[in-house]
Structures are given as C-alpha cells and as structure tokens.
Design an enzyme around this catalytic site. Sequence first.
Site, PDB file in Angstrom:
ATOM      1  N   CYS A 165      43.876  54.799  43.405  1.00 18.57           N
ATOM      2  CA  CYS A 165      43.578  53.497  42.810  1.00 18.57           C
ATOM      3  C   CYS A 165      44.438  52.371  43.378  1.00 18.57           C
ATOM      4  CB  CYS A 165      43.751  53.596  41.301  1.00 18.57           C
ATOM      5  SG  CYS A 165      43.011  55.096  40.655  1.00 18.57           S
ATOM      6  N   HIS A 303      46.556  46.328  35.988  1.00 17.26           N
ATOM      7  CA  HIS A 303      45.751  47.472  36.442  1.00 17.26           C
ATOM      8  C   HIS A 303      44.933  47.997  35.253  1.00 17.26           C
ATOM      9  CE1 HIS A 303      44.716  50.759  39.075  1.00 17.26           C
ATOM     10  NE2 HIS A 303      45.104  51.651  38.184  1.00 17.26           N
ATOM     11  N   HIS A 337      36.479  51.155  36.548  1.00 27.16           N
ATOM     12  CA  HIS A 337      37.588  51.325  37.484  1.00 27.16           C
ATOM     13  C   HIS A 337      36.996  51.662  38.850  1.00 27.16           C
ATOM     14  CE1 HIS A 337      41.249  52.090  39.327  1.00 27.16           C
ATOM     15  NE2 HIS A 337      41.746  53.060  38.592  1.00 27.16           N
TER      16      HIS A 337
END
Lengths: 411, 96
Positions: A165, A303, A337
């Site tokens: 990520c 995030h 995400h």
Amino acid sequence: MQLKRVVITGVGAVSPLGSDVPSLIKGVEQGKSAVQYMEGWEQYTGLRSLVGAPAELKNEKSIPRQSRRSMGRMSFFAVQATQQALSDSGLEQKNLSSGRVGCIIGSTMGGAESLNDAFETMLPEKDLSQLTAMRFFQCVSHTAAMNVAQYLGLTGYVMATSAACASASQALGAGYDLIRLGKQDVMLCGGAEELHPTVTGAFDVLFATSVSYNNAPQRTPRPFDRERDGLVCGEGSGILILEEYEHALRRKAKIYAEIVGYHTCGSGVHVSQSNRDAMIYCLREAMATAHISPGDVDYVNAHATATVQGDKEEAEAIKDLFGDEVPVSSLKGYIGHTLGASGSLELIVSLAMMEKGVVYPTLNLETVSPDCEGIRHVMHPLAWDIGVMVKNCFAFGGINAALVCKKVNHQ
Amino acid sequence: MTTTTEQEIITLTNQVFEESFEIEKEKLQPQMNIFEDLGLDSLDVVDLVVALQEKFGVKIRDDERVRSIRTLGDIYQFILNLKTGGASAIVSDQKE
C-alpha cells in the site's frame, strides 16, 4: 551540492469513481461511494469480504496490438492514467525519448488477474505448454512501469516499487529524489492496482477486510469510525508528472504543487501491525526534508484504511505530531483501498483540495471511534486554505512513506 | 484427407490469426509471410504455437519443423502433415 526543486505538472487517473481525474474529483465532491457487492465472489470458499471498488476498463483496444499484447488490466489503467497526465502537463511526445524522462510505477504484486490465470492454466495438470509468451509480461511486478515505458518510448529511468500500500508513495518519492539529484528532468510516477478476489482474499486471511457490510456495501470502509471493521480493496491507477522546477518554468507549465519533503522507512517491529512510532519518525523525517514543522502543515491526508489496528495507530501518530488543530481526512470511503495506487490517487485528490481551498471529509465517518479521538477529523466539507499538506501511507511489511507538498504561488 | 478437412485447417488457422493477432481476413492468403506481411515477431510465434495447439489438439511446442515456418501456407501444410502423417498437400500448386 545544490538540490533541484521538484514540482507536479500533470495528473492522470483511472479510479473506481471514473476513468479520468474530473470524474474522480466530482465523485468525491458529491460524496459518492464506489464500493459495491462483487457478484461471483461467493464461489471462493472462505472469502468473507464480498465487497470491492472496481474501476471500469474501457477503450483498451485503442492501444495497438503490438503494445497491448503485454498489458494486463493494471497496465491498461496505468497507460491510460499516464496518457492523461502527459496531456495535462503539455509535455511533448518528442521529449520522452531524451533519456531525461523516466517512470516509476508501483503495485502490490503485479497483475493479479494475469497471475491467477497463469496458475489456473498451469497447475491443474502441471502443464506449462499452454502458457503464452505474453503472460509473463502481464504478470510481473514491474508490468505497469515496463508497459508504460515501452508504449511511450521512455528511455530514462524505469523502475517499479513494490511495497504493497506504500508502493505509489515510494514511486513518487523515488522520482522526487532522482529529479532533486539532477539525474532526471521529468518522472512519470505513481501506482496501479487491480481488484481480484485473490487480492481481497490475501487481506481477508489476515482478518484485515471489511466483512459486516456485504449487504450494505456503500457503508464501508469506515475510516476512524466506531463501526469500522476493515478495508475494502479497490483498483485503478494514479500517475503524476514530476518535473524539475526550472524545466517547468521554462515551458510555462501549470504547477499543481511543489514536493518539498519525502521519507520512507521500516518499522522493524512487526510484518502486519502498524506502528505509531515508525509513522511519527517517517512523518518527522519527511517534514525535516521540507524544512517545516508540524505547525506549518494545513492538512493531513491520512492512509486510514478502516482497519481496527491501523486507524488507531495512525490517529495516535497524527495526534502526537499535529494535535487536534490540523484537519485530517481519509479518502478510502469513496474509492476503497486502491493499495499500490492509493498513494498517487489520493495525492491527486488532495491536490484538488489544495487548488479549490476545501477539505473533503472522510466518507462513512459518522461516530469517531474512542481510540481515534484527539485529532481534527473532517466529517463535512470544510473550506480551508491548504498551503502545505502531508500525504501519509503505510503498508504491510512495516513500511511507511510520507510526502509533503506545498502550494507554489508565483506563476 | 478430404477437401473439407483441408478447408477446416485453413479456416481454423485463419481464426487463430484473426482472434489472437487481429489480422484482417482479407490478408490471410497462403503466400503471406507471417513476419514481413502479417507483422508477427518471435514472441508472437510462441503464442501462435500455443493457440494452434489448442485449436487442433496437437503438441508442437518442441517440434523443430516450427522453426522453418515462414508463410501462412507453411502452417496449413504443417498442420495437414501432422494430421495426415504427411500424405497430402493442402495448396493446389504444391506437389503431393
């Protein structure tokens, strides 16, 4: 040695909210969620999270076959996002093969769909004879970077970051460093990712996915919320054009912002559990590069994927550095995400916030979880002048990455 | 081998070129060089072999004769030879 300045002069995106930047921004502005129930995923035994944020694959046939044959889904996204970003920047095609223009495009693990197809072809009979030559190029972890570079004729640095990520943020940071050092004039940087049940499955096995909202997909993910229960995977690609400041000035390019700080680091603590101390260290180092202090920051794009542990650690880190004054929001509620693309897609939206003087709220944040309190959560659109912003990312593997961007006023 | 079967080989091979390599039907003539006229390269040949294997249910990946294929007609003949043990020819101007 005098380091060069680095500015952002173009943006391109294929996202769950649409196939270009305006549709992404419009979707966020309108508070839309791109999360939906994924038909067909029920066939995977043990997969509990049946929601995702898919992007639409379209017009890929406009790429000539000879270039298209080595591209899988994520490479199409990356090529289309890069073309948009180049067009937005006004850079001419003839400059791309000068050796001074390169690309760095990250992803979690390369082409998930192609990898899966390769194994499905090969494993039942343990027979490799039906594997095509192109499958390799569609699978590899540098597939997006490689395909973008070949398609555009780039002859500068071509690299692929792979830090789950944090991949896109590391790509942007590496591009920033190359230009700062004078190694390249222009870098096409960002990330790409594709949604696939095997990808969601990888997180599902780790109990990191959202599993309670299969019947109400748009209510998840819920960053920082009391009812959050995990992340929702998305897909797409976000690409930004990073350019040496004087180079951009000479051609009178539109400048979105200057990248003034970057840092990436490992936590050295745990492969999956996020760590507030590592985040704080990473953010501090990024701000030190930028020669700013937390008091200079106007907005933090978190995030915040809506995992129970990750959001708590990030909220603690932000509280430690910025207290409860600096507006904070997460974009995961809108587009899920997007993993290896999240750092760049979310930076593009954050740059739009900077340009428009607004902070978009955290979608699905209705009641702040007690373990995420103490920071300034933005729960409704907020008119706000953003001169300096921080984009935070962290990833499995204990990897952190943070970027600092500053508005450039004199144009 | 019957004429129909020969025609089947031509039809199925041409399908591979249309489906896998997006070549217009009109260009699919036996004398066409698959590299110079039809635009394939060495990577395409790997995929051509995979597609032909699937289409005709044959194993040709390790067949040395694949290396000497130059034209579409060569492929028709190669497949025909595989199917008939080389007893027939597919193109009228080739000797049996």
